[in-house]
Each structure stands twice: as structure tokens, then as C-alpha cells.
Design a protein around this motif. Structure first.
Motif, mmCIF file in Angstrom:
data_model
loop_
_atom_site.group_PDB
_atom_site.id
_atom_site.type_symbol
_atom_site.label_atom_id
_atom_site.label_comp_id
_atom_site.label_asym_id
_atom_site.label_seq_id
_atom_site.Cartn_x
_atom_site.Cartn_y
_atom_site.Cartn_z
ATOM 1 N N ARG B 5 0.835 -1.202 0.000
ATOM 2 C CA ARG B 5 0.000 0.000 0.000
ATOM 3 C C ARG B 5 0.877 1.262 0.000
ATOM 4 N NH1 ARG B 5 -5.099 0.930 2.492
ATOM 5 N NH2 ARG B 5 -5.055 -1.122 3.398
ATOM 6 N N ARG B 9 1.234 4.223 -2.857
ATOM 7 C CA ARG B 9 1.026 5.643 -2.589
ATOM 8 C C ARG B 9 2.185 6.473 -3.112
ATOM 9 N NH1 ARG B 9 -0.027 6.389 3.220
ATOM 10 N NH2 ARG B 9 2.031 7.357 3.178
ATOM 11 N N ARG B 12 2.074 6.906 -6.835
ATOM 12 C CA ARG B 12 1.098 7.922 -7.210
ATOM 13 C C ARG B 12 1.644 9.329 -7.030
ATOM 14 N NH1 ARG B 12 -3.464 5.140 -5.454
ATOM 15 N NH2 ARG B 12 -3.202 5.971 -3.371
ATOM 16 N N SER B 13 2.337 9.551 -5.898
ATOM 17 C CA SER B 13 2.794 10.926 -5.663
ATOM 18 C C SER B 13 3.938 11.302 -6.607
ATOM 19 C CB SER B 13 3.170 11.134 -4.195
ATOM 20 O OG SER B 13 4.458 10.681 -3.945
#
Lengths: 136, 290
Positions: B5, B9, B12-13
Motif C-alpha cells: 500500500r 502511494r 502515485r505521488s
């Protein structure tokens, strides 16, 4: 007789406005309009705002509104360094009218902080633009 | 190893950072194109005014003009051109360091600063140098009025004798990869190329050599400032373009490694689950047999 044409370049701070062969020109010198043909004696003049006319070939003319600058010739070519130079179709009539009205108002009201030469120069520039564009 | 997870994340950033740097790169590319165009069209005027200065040079020494007055350089004005925005690599740092070194070398003199651009102000504003003039934000297509304003800021002081020499610091644009911090002496004006051309002295001046000079010298300064501003803006965009390209490439690389470790983590968790299932069924089988 030789070709009656000579090389002319008109430049402003921002760009080259004109470069090519012309037969003659008249320019608004700071002591009055003058004309130049091929073979002019080496000559430098400062310019004021006015209408600059160049004759490309006999009868074919172009005009532009210029405001201040210099003209330099050595007999074979002419260089014009103008503060601004605009062809009639580039002139923003609305802006020219607005700045004429503003300058006239300032001169009429003459507030104590009025910079008279500057206001007059600005009026002259606006009037030249309007005249070059054939409007009022 | 990071959890799945967590890795997702971060991917994505990084991805959204990459989108931003890529957009900035694209903007810089188009601004650079326009700046280069401006640079090209500013060249004729600079050349012609130089030519005019040279042809007038023979008569320059005889003219007493406040802008050619040589004085003992006790007070030096530094005109520094930087950008307003950051994220352009070492562009601002380079030119500021270059000017700062000059100032430190002349620490026995009185230095006055004339700053164009926010970044220079941010740097020198925090130090104890007298800032005489500050113009934040030069409009994108540098207007003659702005140039005039900048030049007036120090020309008047020079005429009054408030400073004895004026230097312009800007970043010269050679190529996209090659931008050089540069200094030029603006005032006093030194007669360019004193080797007088034949016949130059026979020029006719109208109204007079002196009045021509009165008009010409301020414009000569303005032409140099304009050139400095245009060069600097081209350099800024070139530098931003490169640093944003690097940032985009780095983000790409980072996404690659993160994706790799994400896949490994995923594989590891699948393997773990299979092991759990098989061990459990093996254990059951063993229990039944015994």
C-alpha cells in the motif's frame, strides 16, 4: 546612370522593421524634414516624431510613423535607429486617440507636476500616429 | 521492504510530481522559443547602434558629456538581472554568486545595488548592502518603458556623481546548454573601437555632434540593458527547461524502481499465501494419516 537605389535598414530596439533597396526617403529630422537619395554625403541626424516615407520604386511609397531616433548614412546605405516605427495598418487608433486626448488634457489643465516636454512629446507621437494612419 | 500500500502511494505521488515538472518543461520550451526569437530580433538594433557609436567615436573624446565622465571609482553601482521565479536549476545561484564575488573583491569601495528580478532581491535583501533600486517582475515581452525606467534609475545618479562606475550583471545566452554569467561596464561609456575609420570625421551632424551624443548615449545604455534582459530571460527559460527535464527523467526512473519493488512485494505476498495454503494442506494431510 547607375541604379538609383540604395540599401535601407530601419530597426527599433525590438526588431528589424525594414531592410531592402529603396530609391529615396524623407525623414523627420529634429530640425525639419529632409530627403535622402543615393550618394548622399556621410551624414548623421537625430529624428523627432513624424512620418517617415520611403520610395521603393518610382511611385511606390510606404509610410510609417516613427518617434525619435537617428539616421546614419555613409552614401551607400542608410541606417535608421527608431524609438518606434509603425506602418499605418499597425497603428492602434484607439490607443493613439486616447493618448492624444490625455496629453491635450494634461497640457490644458497643466497641473503643477506636469512634465511639459514629456507631455508635448507624447502629444506629438499620438498626432503623428493618427496622421500616418490617415485618421483624426 | 515497504508494504504494498505504501509503495502504491509513493508511485502515485511521484507520478503527479512528474506531471507537474513535465508541464513546466513544456512551458519553458515554448517560452524559450519566444525568448530566442526576441534575442534574434534585438540583434540588428544592438549592432547598428554599435556601428553608429563607432562612426562617431573619433569625435567622442572632444565631447564633454556627463555620461563619458571618468572619475576615480570610489562608489560602484551594480545592476543585477535575475529572474522572479525559481525552479530553474542553478540559473539564479550562478549569476548571484558571480555578482557577489565581484562585490566582495571590491569591498574597499562603496557598493550600491540596482536589482531587477525577485531572486536577487531575496539574496541581497538579507545582507547589509544598500539597495538603491528594485524592480520585481519585468513583463514577459520587455517593454521600452521598463528599459527606460531601469536605465533612469542609475543614469541620473551617475550624472549627479552619486556613483562613479556602473556595471551590468546578467546571464548571457550562448546555447541551451551554455549560459554564462557576464558583466559589462555600462558607465562611464568608453569610446568603442577607437581605431577611427577613414572618413568618419567628415560626417555632417544635424543638429550638432553634441546633440546627437545627448540623444545617442542614453539609447546606447538602453540598448545594452534591453539586450541584458533578453539574454537573461532566454537563459532562464533554457535553464528551467533543462532542470525540469532532469526532474521528469528522475521521476521516471523513480517510478521504475518503485514499480519493480511493488511487483516484488506483490510476488512475495502471493508466494507467501501459496506457502501458507500448501503448508496448511500438508499439515492436514499429515494429521489425517497419523
Amino acid at each position: 546612370m547607375d541604379e538609383p537605389q540604395f540599401c535601407l535598414e530601419v530597426v527599433t530596439l525590438k526588431k528589424l522593421i525594414f531592410s531592402g533597396l529603396v530609391e529615396g526617403l524623407t525623414a523627420p529630422g529634429s530640425v525639419g524634414y529632409f530627403g535622402i537619395l543615393k550618394g548622399h554625403t556621410p551624414f548623421v541626424s537625430s529624428l523627432q516624431s513624424g512620418i517617415f516615407t520611403l520610395t521603393v520604386t518610382r511611385g511606390e511609397r510606404e509610410t510609417m510613423a516613427i518617434s525619435g531616433g537617428f539616421l546614419l548614412t555613409d552614401g551607400n546605405k542608410v541606417i535608421v535607429l527608431a524609438d518606434s516605427a509603425e506602418a499605418p495598418d499597425e497603428i492602434d487608433l484607439k490607443r493613439a486617440r486616447a493618448s492624444r486626448d490625455r496629453a491635450q488634457r494634461r497640457i490644458r489643465e497643466s497641473p503643477p507636476d506636469l512634465d511639459v516636454p514629456r507631455a508635448k512629446a507624447s502629444l506629438a507621437r499620438a498626432l503623428t500616429r493618427l496622421k500616418a494612419a490617415g485618421a483624426s | 521492504m515497504l508494504g504494498m500500500r505504501e509503495i502504491r502511494r509513493r508511485i502515485r505521488s511521484v507520478n503527479s510530481i512528474q506531471q507537474i515538472t513535465q508541464a513546466m518543461q513544456m512551458v519553458a520550451v515554448s517560452r524559450l522559443k519566444r525568448a530566442k526569437e526576441r534575442l534574434r530580433s534585438a540583434r540588428p538594433y544592438a549592432e547598428k547602434i554599435q556601428e553608429l557609436m563607432e562612426s562617431l567615436a573619433p569625435s567622442l573624446p572632444q565631447i564633454e558629456h556627463p555620461l563619458v565622465a571618468k572619475r576615480e571609482p570610489l562608489r560602484i553601482a551594480v545592476v543585477l538581472v535575475t529572474s522572479d521565479k525559481g525552479l530553474s536549476g542553478a540559473f539564479n545561484a550562478n549569476i548571484i554568486q558571480y555578482a557577489h564575488r565581484f562585490i566582495e573583491e571590491h569591498s574597499d569601495k562603496e557598493i550600491k545595488l540596482f536589482l531587477v528580478g525577485k531572486k536577487g532581491y531575496d539574496f541581497f535583501g538579507r545582507r547589509s548592502y544598500p539597495i538603491e533600486y528594485y524592480l520585481p517582475q519585468v513583463s514577459r515581452d520587455i517593454s521600452p518603458q521598463e528599459v527606460k525606467e531601469i536605465s533612469n534609475s542609475f543614469v541620473q545618479g551617475f550624472e549627479k556623481g552619486l556613483h562613479d562606475e556602473v556595471y551590468l550583471f546578467y546571464t548571457q545566452f550562448r546555447t541551451v546548454m551554455n549560459t554564462i554569467p557576464t558583466q559589462t561596464k555600462l558607465l562611464p561609456i568608453e569610446s568603442p573601437g577607437a581605431e577611427s575609420q577613414q572618413g568618419a570625421a567628415e560626417l555632417i551632424y544635424e543638429p550638432s555632434a553634441e546633440e546627437i551624443m545627448n540623444e545617442l548615449l542614453p539609447r546606447y545604455i538602453e540598448a545594452q540593458i534591453y539586450k541584458g534582459l533578453v539574454e537573461s530571460s532566454a537563459s532562464e527559460h533554457a535553464s528551467r527547461m533543462i532542470s525540469m527535464k532532469n526532474a521528469t527523467d528522475n521521476a521516471e526512473e523513480m517510478i521504475r524502481t518503485l514499480t519493480l519493488s511493488y511487483n516484488k512485494a506483490r510476488q512475495a505476498s502471493i508466494t507467501k499465501e501459496i506457502i501458507e495454503v500448501t503448508t496448511a494442506s500438508e499439515a492436514l494431510k499429515y494429521a489425517r494419516e497419523s
